[in-house]
Scaffold this active site. Sequence first.
Site, PDB file in Angstrom:
ATOM      1  N   GLU A  34      84.885  43.627 109.211  1.00 28.72           N
ATOM      2  CA  GLU A  34      84.062  42.586 108.583  1.00 28.72           C
ATOM      3  C   GLU A  34      83.575  41.562 109.607  1.00 28.72           C
ATOM      4  O   GLU A  34      82.445  41.109 109.549  1.00 28.72           O
ATOM      5  CB  GLU A  34      84.850  41.877 107.463  1.00 28.72           C
ATOM      6  CG  GLU A  34      85.023  42.716 106.210  1.00 28.72           C
ATOM      7  CD  GLU A  34      83.686  43.125 105.596  1.00 28.72           C
ATOM      8  OE1 GLU A  34      82.722  42.353 105.688  1.00 28.72           O
ATOM      9  OE2 GLU A  34      83.605  44.236 105.043  1.00 28.72           O
ATOM     10  N   THR A  40      75.685  41.747 112.610  1.00 34.08           N
ATOM     11  CA  THR A  40      75.527  42.960 113.438  1.00 34.08           C
ATOM     12  C   THR A  40      75.258  44.160 112.541  1.00 34.08           C
ATOM     13  O   THR A  40      75.879  44.294 111.488  1.00 34.08           O
ATOM     14  CB  THR A  40      76.847  43.207 114.224  1.00 34.08           C
ATOM     15  OG1 THR A  40      77.120  42.058 115.008  1.00 34.08           O
ATOM     16  CG2 THR A  40      76.743  44.411 115.128  1.00 34.08           C
ATOM     17  N   LEU A  77      77.935  42.010 122.047  1.00 35.13           N
ATOM     18  CA  LEU A  77      77.829  41.952 120.583  1.00 35.13           C
ATOM     19  C   LEU A  77      77.295  40.594 120.107  1.00 35.13           C
ATOM     20  O   LEU A  77      76.828  40.467 118.984  1.00 35.13           O
ATOM     21  CB  LEU A  77      79.205  42.241 119.975  1.00 35.13           C
ATOM     22  CG  LEU A  77      79.271  42.685 118.530  1.00 35.13           C
ATOM     23  CD1 LEU A  77      78.370  43.875 118.267  1.00 35.13           C
ATOM     24  CD2 LEU A  77      80.692  43.045 118.139  1.00 35.13           C
ATOM     25  N   TYR A  79      77.343  36.259 119.364  1.00 28.44           N
ATOM     26  CA  TYR A  79      78.148  35.355 118.511  1.00 28.44           C
ATOM     27  C   TYR A  79      79.626  35.411 118.914  1.00 28.44           C
ATOM     28  O   TYR A  79      80.481  35.840 118.152  1.00 28.44           O
ATOM     29  CB  TYR A  79      78.001  35.706 117.030  1.00 28.44           C
ATOM     30  CG  TYR A  79      76.595  35.552 116.520  1.00 28.44           C
ATOM     31  CD1 TYR A  79      76.115  34.316 116.094  1.00 28.44           C
ATOM     32  CD2 TYR A  79      75.733  36.634 116.485  1.00 28.44           C
ATOM     33  CE1 TYR A  79      74.810  34.165 115.652  1.00 28.44           C
ATOM     34  CE2 TYR A  79      74.419  36.498 116.049  1.00 28.44           C
ATOM     35  CZ  TYR A  79      73.978  35.258 115.623  1.00 28.44           C
ATOM     36  OH  TYR A  79      72.692  35.122 115.186  1.00 28.44           O
ATOM     37  N   TYR A 117      83.202  34.719 102.046  1.00 32.76           N
ATOM     38  CA  TYR A 117      82.750  36.106 101.966  1.00 32.76           C
ATOM     39  C   TYR A 117      83.804  37.070 102.539  1.00 32.76           C
ATOM     40  O   TYR A 117      84.209  38.037 101.890  1.00 32.76           O
ATOM     41  CB  TYR A 117      81.398  36.269 102.703  1.00 32.76           C
ATOM     42  CG  TYR A 117      81.151  37.687 103.062  1.00 32.76           C
ATOM     43  CD1 TYR A 117      80.751  38.596 102.085  1.00 32.76           C
ATOM     44  CD2 TYR A 117      81.411  38.152 104.349  1.00 32.76           C
ATOM     45  CE1 TYR A 117      80.587  39.930 102.396  1.00 32.76           C
ATOM     46  CE2 TYR A 117      81.255  39.484 104.663  1.00 32.76           C
ATOM     47  CZ  TYR A 117      80.842  40.369 103.679  1.00 32.76           C
ATOM     48  OH  TYR A 117      80.702  41.685 103.973  1.00 32.76           O
ATOM     49  N   ASP A 135      77.197  38.669 100.111  1.00 31.74           N
ATOM     50  CA  ASP A 135      76.542  38.613 101.421  1.00 31.74           C
ATOM     51  C   ASP A 135      75.028  38.754 101.212  1.00 31.74           C
ATOM     52  O   ASP A 135      74.556  38.763 100.072  1.00 31.74           O
ATOM     53  CB  ASP A 135      77.092  39.705 102.363  1.00 31.74           C
ATOM     54  CG  ASP A 135      76.686  41.107 101.930  1.00 31.74           C
ATOM     55  OD1 ASP A 135      76.154  41.268 100.803  1.00 31.74           O
ATOM     56  OD2 ASP A 135      76.881  42.055 102.719  1.00 31.74           O
ATOM     57  N   CYS A 189      68.363  48.958  98.026  1.00 31.86           N
ATOM     58  CA  CYS A 189      67.503  47.800  97.748  1.00 31.86           C
ATOM     59  C   CYS A 189      67.236  47.076  99.067  1.00 31.86           C
ATOM     60  O   CYS A 189      67.686  45.961  99.302  1.00 31.86           O
ATOM     61  CB  CYS A 189      68.184  46.868  96.737  1.00 31.86           C
ATOM     62  SG  CYS A 189      67.077  45.567  96.168  1.00 31.86           S
ATOM     63  N   CYS A 196      62.195  52.162  94.635  1.00 27.63           N
ATOM     64  CA  CYS A 196      62.812  51.818  93.345  1.00 27.63           C
ATOM     65  C   CYS A 196      62.938  53.022  92.417  1.00 27.63           C
ATOM     66  O   CYS A 196      63.749  53.009  91.494  1.00 27.63           O
ATOM     67  CB  CYS A 196      62.032  50.704  92.670  1.00 27.63           C
ATOM     68  SG  CYS A 196      62.025  49.200  93.649  1.00 27.63           S
TER      69      CYS A 196
HETATM   70  S1  SF4 Z   1      64.872  48.659  91.270  1.00 31.21           S
HETATM   71 FE1  SF4 Z   1      64.117  48.247  93.329  1.00 31.21          FE
HETATM   72  S2  SF4 Z   1      64.166  46.032  93.519  1.00 31.21           S
HETATM   73 FE2  SF4 Z   1      65.386  46.568  91.738  1.00 31.21          FE
HETATM   74  S3  SF4 Z   1      67.479  46.686  92.539  1.00 31.21           S
HETATM   75 FE3  SF4 Z   1      66.616  48.733  92.621  1.00 31.21          FE
HETATM   76  S4  SF4 Z   1      65.756  48.937  94.657  1.00 31.21           S
HETATM   77 FE4  SF4 Z   1      66.105  46.748  94.294  1.00 31.21          FE
END
Ligand code: SF4
Length: 354
Positions: A34, A40, A77, A79, A117, A135, A189, A196
Amino acid sequence: MKRFSKEIIAWYLINKRDLPWRNTNDAYLIWLSEIILQQTRVDQGMAYYLKFASNFPTVKHLAKAHSDKVMKLWQGLGYYSRARNLHETSQIIASVYKGKFPDVYEDILSLKGIGEYTAAAIASFAFNKPHAVVDGNVYRVLSRVFGIETPIDSSMGKKEFYQLANELIDKKNPGLFNQAIMELGAIQCKPINPDCSLCPLNAMCVAFAKKRITELPVKEKKTKVRNRFLYYIVVNYKGKTIINKRIGNDIWKNLYDFPLIETAKELSETEFFGSEQWQQFIGETSYTITSVSSIHKHILSHQKIFARFVEINCKSSFSKLVSDTAIIINNKDIQKYAVPRLVDIYLEKRIKEK
Ligand code: SF4
């Protein structure tokens, strides 16, 4: 709420990347991964994780190591406060906790270099405690799926996202839930152009339905970047050079570099060698200039560094140039010391040219 957790865990079990720190519930190794992965990318951090895990297989091994060895392994690396804190905290775990990683969230959080976190990640991955991790990846997924416009870098935003993640978390499988949502943010995402159509959350995602993916998440502050102009003096006298340990409260603390002159603006060669700072540094020492490098640009999160390496040959002893924090070494031994990436790139280039 339950559907959210069910969907991401099912997706995770099929799509997760096989990463070495996921095949363990050893809190020390999870902590190590972590800390390395903060700021990174996984592909860059992997080699460092493997290096640290093999050199220091337990927290006690790390606690006993010399700080120069820890910094050398961390070299490149960035930081570097992460490496210093990692080392200091390992010594506290070895002495105060007798080498056993604490399993209570508040105790984990009290350790140096561990924020909310990381404490949540360790508590949930190693001890299966229901603390949600939030995060950058989690912020992105939550703001898009729930259409939240509160800036993620505002105190209100942090509270809102943290609360939502803790409401969504699967209390029976908190570690799995946290891994799943982070992984979804990392590989599905993505910040730009997520596909999507493949996402398990597309039926409930507000950003997808309203075509607002590029607008979310929202950030309010822009990072201010400061320009710095560094002139490194690479001294040579009979095959020896001077290096300096950085002990001040600045970037690259505890790493080594060459004697340094920092100026307020970029100087021409004539301006540099005519400057008061140069005169103060060189004093009566007799020298010839071997070369002045082109600018090495190095970008950090809050600073843009413009560095030149000024190589000089001393005609007589350079003992007057050695400050309290500096040491004299054989030129070829520089590779044994942990140096900032910027200096490392210069050294690599110099070796290639010779
Ligand atoms: S539908 Fe698209 S924008 Fe919505 S969580 Fe999934 S990948 Fe992300």
